[in-house]
Design an enzyme around this catalytic site. Structure first.
Site, PDB file in Angstrom:
ATOM      1  N   SER A 197       0.818  -1.197   0.000  1.00  0.00           N
ATOM      2  CA  SER A 197       0.000   0.000   0.000  1.00  0.00           C
ATOM      3  C   SER A 197       0.860   1.258   0.000  1.00  0.00           C
ATOM      4  O   SER A 197       1.659   1.460  -0.913  1.00  0.00           O
ATOM      5  CB  SER A 197      -0.966  -0.057   1.182  1.00  0.00           C
ATOM      6  OG  SER A 197      -2.093   0.749   0.939  1.00  0.00           O
ATOM      7  N   ASP A 303      -9.364  -5.144  -5.398  1.00  0.00           N
ATOM      8  CA  ASP A 303      -8.949  -4.120  -4.438  1.00  0.00           C
ATOM      9  C   ASP A 303      -9.794  -2.869  -4.644  1.00  0.00           C
ATOM     10  O   ASP A 303      -9.711  -2.218  -5.684  1.00  0.00           O
ATOM     11  CB  ASP A 303      -7.464  -3.805  -4.640  1.00  0.00           C
ATOM     12  CG  ASP A 303      -6.869  -2.991  -3.504  1.00  0.00           C
ATOM     13  OD1 ASP A 303      -7.615  -2.286  -2.812  1.00  0.00           O
ATOM     14  OD2 ASP A 303      -5.630  -3.056  -3.324  1.00  0.00           O
ATOM     15  N   HIS A 334      -7.599  -5.674  -0.771  1.00  0.00           N
ATOM     16  CA  HIS A 334      -6.374  -4.953  -0.419  1.00  0.00           C
ATOM     17  C   HIS A 334      -5.561  -5.805   0.546  1.00  0.00           C
ATOM     18  O   HIS A 334      -5.499  -5.542   1.743  1.00  0.00           O
ATOM     19  CB  HIS A 334      -6.767  -3.614   0.205  1.00  0.00           C
ATOM     20  CG  HIS A 334      -5.655  -2.622   0.289  1.00  0.00           C
ATOM     21  ND1 HIS A 334      -5.034  -2.104  -0.816  1.00  0.00           N
ATOM     22  CD2 HIS A 334      -5.050  -2.041   1.358  1.00  0.00           C
ATOM     23  CE1 HIS A 334      -4.113  -1.240  -0.439  1.00  0.00           C
ATOM     24  NE2 HIS A 334      -4.087  -1.197   0.872  1.00  0.00           N
TER      25      HIS A 334
END
Length: 650
Positions: A197, A303, A334
């Site tokens: 991320s 995601d 995610h």
């Protein structure tokens, strides 16, 4: 998501920095190398643990002193004593104190003297015994670093880059008491950045600087253009988003970074949604030609936090420049691959780092470039992604029965117009019961597929429209209508935490390297949204400026949908659903706009691999949706941060 014509950069062909040969460790045998792999020969419990503050070349908080970036290190003591230099695995993150890393939201822990005693994640436990150092870096303005966090900007990227410079003798470092310290005596200078991320996003940004010494990056669920993350083609994702992200991770007193916060709010152009210099600074794709590192991309195809366009457009830019690369695409949301395909991920990552950081000829660079999860728990290796031979197939929009249009066949006659008025529908309202007339949407259905249809790449929708307002949000969704057992990415991103645990690497008294096991969450449902796209209609000409629409004119607009990889089974129908304001995913008010769509001049373009296409159809099939709740168990939070971690209580 960002129009590539607007953001195109000069095309350059580059070659990643070749891996250092194993002999670079010295002429004598290296204890941690056996054959073509590294093995655990060094003690993790006795490893050297230290903290260094690296001087960055900027003063982001304006206090007259250059920023200092906190670096917590762990490296094998026996290697240092023997004069064996080791490469560095580096995770630069804003989350080490505010929020934690990984499925169990681990934070850094220190003893009473400020010495690092526990690192999040397994990288240290697993790789240090195998002849690597691990560096956990606090991004500027977070945790123990000085400066101010500028959310993907120059300070963040330059601060992380400075650590690589220090590891290669090009920047100054200091201990907590100000004593100068160098790294050149114990490291080879070769660095591999990894992270999920936000962490992976800064790895992309640092790679785009072309910094010498960065040999590889492993961006997981990462951002490659912060505009495309916070603005969906001119559409505001959430109000005051850059400032929110800054405040979420800020580790400094608020007054120290007040000026940075003000600039984030002023420069991000929330009132227009335009792509400007602020966003260009945070657009790493335009500098893909500078990338010298190899790149191992990992992303969940479902995601909803970091959209799939973020990896797909980055991957495309890297491919155009010949960057050595590999990709894993899984079906959850995610998520880190450690929580999706744990044993195979550790094995593959180990071989990847052994090649690119240790210089070992294990052949990993010649293996299939793509590994794709095709159904829950089922993976297939392929030469590349998108699938070789995938081609754009234009799909016409037809009238159908007048309530539900059709996909496929010859399409509508010239001059055929469907109209709809904004009703701010949520996603379930948009896509369920497509044969039912519902204000605020237009639905189009294919006939039942005669064979499996593989979608591999980035779809798009072209519409010829007339709008009675200066602008409106336009949304499009591609839907698989048909019963199947799928990963439920709406429930904890598609992964649940189990009561058992497994250990990856060695332990110390304060860091055991053990993690709770995980499993994918599946649910059987009769439909699933595959991919989504958004566009502010006034940005149809350029993302850099608005062109208000005139109510007496027709306009051709393109809505890019997020990249996708899926096989829609035979017997299912494919649906295209058009809406306007999208309260579940964006922050745009309902303007009560009425949109006229010229069907004959509109189309869906699908990236199709294989020969099966949509069957010709003149009347939409009857599709029923009754089990929505089993597939969709929680709402989407429009104000997401790039990673929030997840407690073991999930």
């Amino acid at each position: 998501m960002v129009g590539v014509a607007v953001l195109a950069a000069t095309v350059l062909t580059v070659t990643a920095v070749a891996p250092a040969p194993a002999a670079a460790h010295g002429a004598r045998p290296v204890p941690h190398v056996v054959g073509t792999g590294t093995v655990p020969v060094y003690s993790y419990a006795e490893a050297i643990r230290e903290s260094v503050w690296v001087e960055a070349p900027m003063d982001s908080d304006g206090d007259g002193v250059r920023d200092r970036i906190a670096v917590d290190l762990v490296r094998p003591r026996e290697a240092a004593a023997a004069g064996v230099r080791v490469p560095v695995i580096m995770d630069a993150s804003p989350y080490y104190q505010c929020c934690g890393r990984g499925n169990e939201s681990e934070v850094k822990r220190y003893d009473a003297n400020g010495l690092i005693t526990s690192f999040p994640l397994f990288y240290d436990n697993y790789f240090v015994p195998r002849g690597y150092a691990f560096a956990a870096v606090d991004l500027s303005g977070t945790s123990r670093s000085t400066g101010c966090e500028d959310v993907g900007g120059r300070a963040e990227v330059t601060g992380a880059k400075a650590v690589i410079d220090w590891l290669n003798g090009r920047a100054r470092g200091f201990t907590a008491d100000g004593t100068p310290v160098q790294a050149t005596g114990w490291t080879t200078g070769r660095v591999g950045m990894i992270g999920k991320s936000w962490d992976g996003s800064v790895a992309n940004g640092v790679a785009a600087t072309g910094v010498p010494g960065l040999a590889t990056i492993v961006p997981i669920s990462a951002i490659s253009s912060w505009y495309g993350y916070q603005r969906f083609n001119g559409v505001l994702r959430a109000s005051d988003y850059p400032a929110y992200l800054h405040s979420y991770v800020n580790g400094r007193p608020a007054e120290a970074c007040a000026a940075t916060l003000a600039r984030l709010r002023a420069d991000s152009a929330e009132e227009t949604g335009d792509y400007n210099a602020y966003w260009a600074e945070r657009d790493y794709r335009t500098a893909a030609g500078r990338v010298r590192a190899s790149v191992f991309v990992v992303h969940g195809i479902n995601d909803l936090n970091v959209p799939t366009s973020q990896f797909a457009l980055w991957w495309e830019a890297l491919a155009e420049r010949g960057v050595p690369r590999r990709i894993w695409i899984h079906q959850t949301g995610h998520e880190d691959p450690f929580d999706v395909r744990r044993a195979e991920w550790v094995r593959t990552l180990h071989r990847w780092f052994d090649h690119w950081l240790q210089g070992l000829p294990n052949g990993v660079q010649w293996e299939d470039r793509a590994s794709i999860e095709t159904s829950p728990g089922v993976w297939r290796d392929e030469p590349d992604w998108p699938a070789r031979g995938a081609r754009p197939v234009r799909v016409a929009l037809g009238v159908g029965d007048g309530t539900t249009g059709t996909l496929g066949g010859r399409g509508a006659r010239p001059g055929t117009v469907f109209s709809y008025t904004d009703e701010s529908l949520g996603e379930d309202e948009l896509v369920t019961d497509p044969n039912t007339a519902r204000a605020g949407r237009l639905a189009f259905l294919s006939g039942p597929l005669t064979g499996p249809l593989r979608i591999s790449g980035s779809p798009s929708v072209r519409l010829r429209i007339r709008v009675d307002r200066p602008t409106t949000e336009l949304t499009a969704r591609l839907v698989d209508y048909g019963t199947a057992t799928r990963i439920n990415h709406f429930a904890s991103e598609g992964v649940r935490t189990l009561g058992t645990e497994s250990c990856w690497g060695e332990a110390s008294p304060t860091d055991d390297g053990c993690y709770r096991d995980t499993a994918e969450i599946t649910a059987t449902g009769d439909h699933a949204v595959l991919t989504r796209g958004w566009l502010d209609a006034a940005h149809h000409t350029s993302l850099r400026f608005t062109t208000p629409l005139r109510p007496d004119r027709w306009y051709t607009v393109d809505i890019p949908l997020d990249a996708y990889e899926a096989v829609v089974p035979a017997g299912h129908s494919l649906g295209l659903v058009l809406g306007q304001s999208d309260p579940e995913f964006t922050n745009v008010d309902d303007r009560d706009a009425t949109v006229d769509v010229d069907l004959a001049a509109s189309r869906l373009t699908l990236p199709v691999a294989g020969r099966v296409s949509l069957p010709a159809v003149t009347v939409a099939p009857q599709v029923r949706t009754e089990s929505t709740a089993t597939v969709r168990s929680n709402p989407v939070d429009p104000r997401r941060v790039p990673d929030r971690g997840r407690s073991t209580r999930d």
